[in-house]
Design a protein around this motif. Sequence first.
Motif, PDB file in Angstrom:
ATOM      1  N   VAL A  21       0.837  -1.211   0.000  1.00  0.00           N
ATOM      2  CA  VAL A  21       0.000   0.000   0.000  1.00  0.00           C
ATOM      3  C   VAL A  21       0.867   1.253   0.000  1.00  0.00           C
ATOM      4  CG1 VAL A  21      -1.652   1.348   1.352  1.00  0.00           C
ATOM      5  CG2 VAL A  21      -1.990  -1.108   1.071  1.00  0.00           C
ATOM      6  N   GLN A  22       1.885   1.293   0.866  1.00  0.00           N
ATOM      7  CA  GLN A  22       2.740   2.473   0.937  1.00  0.00           C
ATOM      8  C   GLN A  22       3.446   2.726  -0.384  1.00  0.00           C
ATOM      9  OE1 GLN A  22       6.282   2.736   0.885  1.00  0.00           O
ATOM     10  NE2 GLN A  22       6.156   4.953   1.206  1.00  0.00           N
ATOM     11  N   GLU A  23       3.962   1.664  -0.972  1.00  0.00           N
ATOM     12  CA  GLU A  23       4.710   1.783  -2.227  1.00  0.00           C
ATOM     13  C   GLU A  23       3.827   2.289  -3.356  1.00  0.00           C
ATOM     14  OE1 GLU A  23       6.273  -1.819  -4.468  1.00  0.00           O
ATOM     15  OE2 GLU A  23       8.050  -1.171  -3.391  1.00  0.00           O
ATOM     16  N   HIS A  24       2.585   1.806  -3.411  1.00  0.00           N
ATOM     17  CA  HIS A  24       1.712   2.169  -4.523  1.00  0.00           C
ATOM     18  C   HIS A  24       1.037   3.520  -4.334  1.00  0.00           C
ATOM     19  CE1 HIS A  24       2.501  -1.917  -5.695  1.00  0.00           C
ATOM     20  NE2 HIS A  24       1.904  -1.704  -6.849  1.00  0.00           N
ATOM     21  N   ILE A  25       0.827   3.924  -3.086  1.00  0.00           N
ATOM     22  CA  ILE A  25       0.318   5.283  -2.865  1.00  0.00           C
ATOM     23  C   ILE A  25       1.393   6.292  -3.234  1.00  0.00           C
ATOM     24  CG2 ILE A  25      -0.351   6.926  -1.073  1.00  0.00           C
ATOM     25  CD1 ILE A  25      -1.898   4.707   0.283  1.00  0.00           C
ATOM     26  N   THR A  26       2.641   6.002  -2.856  1.00  0.00           N
ATOM     27  CA  THR A  26       3.748   6.900  -3.212  1.00  0.00           C
ATOM     28  C   THR A  26       3.920   6.989  -4.732  1.00  0.00           C
ATOM     29  OG1 THR A  26       4.889   6.313  -1.157  1.00  0.00           O
ATOM     30  CG2 THR A  26       6.206   7.349  -2.893  1.00  0.00           C
ATOM     31  N   GLY A  27       3.764   5.846  -5.421  1.00  0.00           N
ATOM     32  CA  GLY A  27       3.943   5.831  -6.872  1.00  0.00           C
ATOM     33  C   GLY A  27       2.632   5.839  -7.638  1.00  0.00           C
ATOM     34  N   MET A  28       1.598   6.464  -7.072  1.00  0.00           N
ATOM     35  CA  MET A  28       0.275   6.452  -7.704  1.00  0.00           C
ATOM     36  C   MET A  28       0.285   7.111  -9.075  1.00  0.00           C
ATOM     37  SD  MET A  28      -2.695   5.264  -7.454  1.00  0.00           S
ATOM     38  CE  MET A  28      -2.691   4.741  -5.732  1.00  0.00           C
ATOM     39  N   ASN A  29       1.118   8.129  -9.262  1.00  0.00           N
ATOM     40  CA  ASN A  29       1.153   8.790 -10.566  1.00  0.00           C
ATOM     41  C   ASN A  29       1.621   7.830 -11.664  1.00  0.00           C
ATOM     42  OD1 ASN A  29       3.717   8.721  -9.398  1.00  0.00           O
ATOM     43  ND2 ASN A  29       4.412  10.519 -10.520  1.00  0.00           N
ATOM     44  N   ILE A  30       2.572   6.955 -11.334  1.00  0.00           N
ATOM     45  CA  ILE A  30       3.044   5.966 -12.310  1.00  0.00           C
ATOM     46  C   ILE A  30       1.934   4.967 -12.628  1.00  0.00           C
ATOM     47  CG2 ILE A  30       4.747   4.163 -12.757  1.00  0.00           C
ATOM     48  CD1 ILE A  30       5.888   6.982 -12.686  1.00  0.00           C
ATOM     49  N   ASN A  40      -2.032   3.345 -16.844  1.00  0.00           N
ATOM     50  CA  ASN A  40      -3.311   2.620 -16.792  1.00  0.00           C
ATOM     51  C   ASN A  40      -3.162   1.238 -16.143  1.00  0.00           C
ATOM     52  OD1 ASN A  40      -4.896   4.614 -18.106  1.00  0.00           O
ATOM     53  ND2 ASN A  40      -3.974   3.996 -20.060  1.00  0.00           N
ATOM     54  N   ALA A  41      -2.409   1.202 -15.053  1.00  0.00           N
ATOM     55  CA  ALA A  41      -2.130  -0.082 -14.396  1.00  0.00           C
ATOM     56  C   ALA A  41      -3.052  -0.336 -13.206  1.00  0.00           C
ATOM     57  CB  ALA A  41      -0.673  -0.123 -13.945  1.00  0.00           C
ATOM     58  N   GLU A  42      -4.117   0.451 -13.083  1.00  0.00           N
ATOM     59  CA  GLU A  42      -4.982   0.332 -11.910  1.00  0.00           C
ATOM     60  C   GLU A  42      -5.534  -1.080 -11.730  1.00  0.00           C
ATOM     61  OE1 GLU A  42      -5.534   4.661 -13.290  1.00  0.00           O
ATOM     62  OE2 GLU A  42      -5.248   2.681 -14.182  1.00  0.00           O
ATOM     63  N   LYS A  43      -6.044  -1.659 -12.809  1.00  0.00           N
ATOM     64  CA  LYS A  43      -6.660  -2.989 -12.704  1.00  0.00           C
ATOM     65  C   LYS A  43      -5.630  -4.059 -12.354  1.00  0.00           C
ATOM     66  CE  LYS A  43     -10.587  -2.144 -15.798  1.00  0.00           C
ATOM     67  NZ  LYS A  43     -11.291  -2.569 -17.039  1.00  0.00           N
TER      68      LYS A  43
END
Length: 588
Positions: free
Chosen positions: A211-220, A225-228
Amino acid sequence: MEKEKTISGNILDLQILRRLFVFAKPYQKQFYLVVFLTIALAVLTPLRPWIIQYTIDNDVAIGNYNGLVFWVIVLIVLLVAQAIVQYFHTYMSGWLGQYIIKDIRVKLFNHLQNLRLRFFDKTPIGRLVTRSVSDIETLSEVFSTGIAGIIADILQLLVILVFMFALSWQLTLVSLALLPILLFATYVFKEKVKVSFNEVRTAVSNLNAFVQEHITGMNIVQIFNAEKRELEKFKEINREHRKANIKGVFYYATYFPVAEIIQAGGIGLIVWYGAGSVIQEQLTLGVLIAFIMYIQMFFRPIRMIADRFNTLQMGIVASNRILDLMDSKEYIEDNGSHHPEDIEGTVKFENVWFAYNDEDWVLKDINFEVQKGEALALVGATGAGKSSVINLLTRFYEINKGTIAIDETNIREFELGNLRNHIAVVLQDVFLFSDTIYNNITLRNPDITLEKVKEAAELVGAKSFIERLPGGFDYNVMERGATLSVGQRQLISFVRAMVYDPKIIVLDEATSSVDTETEELIQEAIQKLMKGRTSIVIAHRLSTIQNADKILVLDKGEIVEEGTHETLLELDGFYTQLHQMQYKEVVS
């Protein structure tokens, strides 16, 4: 992201327990008080059935009303005393646990601050957050309910057994006939829940890291379009977390009803055997009632001990992880004794070799010298080793071979804090904390006054935009300075560098992300900042370093060219190619 492996701890790991109790040493008085209250509870609790038995057999049986009233009053006083002792025992156990984990958390955070950057390069931040918060919170239960609770339960069991054997050894043996079954069920439960809890802690750590890693890199994530895809990965990790928790719930849901059935069976045996003995006048009614109360008291601690052992087990596992982190040797040795109040600012690299991993050299035999007040520029393609030079000068990383000296003194001889006090670094990716602009500039240094901050902001050209913000220098920039533009964050980083008044300035891509107008503003401030100071500038924009005293051209970790802007152009080599490429970009 690398998942954390499940580890197992041994509840009898005396080495870990000894290390944990070192943290309890400052609170010895409170610890002994908890031990005393634990013993008091173990003695007070079993007194009630004995008083009831005595009252029934010696007062109720003969109709002694005055005796009954006396023992009722004694029983009330005993209950009040037990409630008071229970209150202080619960409060002091919790108090002790919270104070100890406060000290552990402070020590762990201080340790993290002193680890070298190499450690953070390979360790997920979410995992470190789990260690600092969740694992330490689990550890608190070792002191508050784990050890103290187990000791209390064992003492209570021993005292209850003494009372039971004193009243009737025959009835005691009958009532404990089902005890081996309960002990076996308790052992199986403890072992199963130990594995389950261990899996839960590992799942929590993996979940936090993801969670921490993906919130920090949310712009990437959003740009590509990697949300799914990331959601599916998150579902998988979350599913593991759920399975681990449900497994623990299943064991609890199975064990406690089984324990209740075994307890009910024990009471049934007492009633069956005891009632016959009462009818035959081999046993008094008071003793039978007391035994029914004692068996309920006896089975309850056994059930609780299983739960407390698992709590202690998880505390040991958490302790193991925390102590492993504290034992990490990934820190820069601060053995230097040289701490000058002021320096000249001469920097010298001599035969410097450096690799992040084994001998995959990033810098190879680097030699250069920057005299006091001179400006050195480093240029080269991405990955040439420019930023590594800065990381080594500030001792974020240690060199493999060679020496780095400031004023002819090896930087390893400097006291680390003193060394970094003399060097200011302005990075391309400016990091701002979720705090006021003033605190982001001073980093809570009480020696830096607001007047000094305003003076530096005026020099940089940042004062006007800061004062237009709501609250001015008290404006909260939010996490990573999200409410400010790139240029504004860059200007604040310049103010931060200036207020510390260093003798060596390092500018790492300091103007590569700002617009032309802001860059002109910063360039003017840079000239004032660099005046009288040794400067090392890393830049892709060659226009910003044309006036440097010396330019080093790096390629694949080696110095391939050096000289002034004009002399390098005359060589018609690497620097000339870089210059022509940028000139074409500007023209186009």
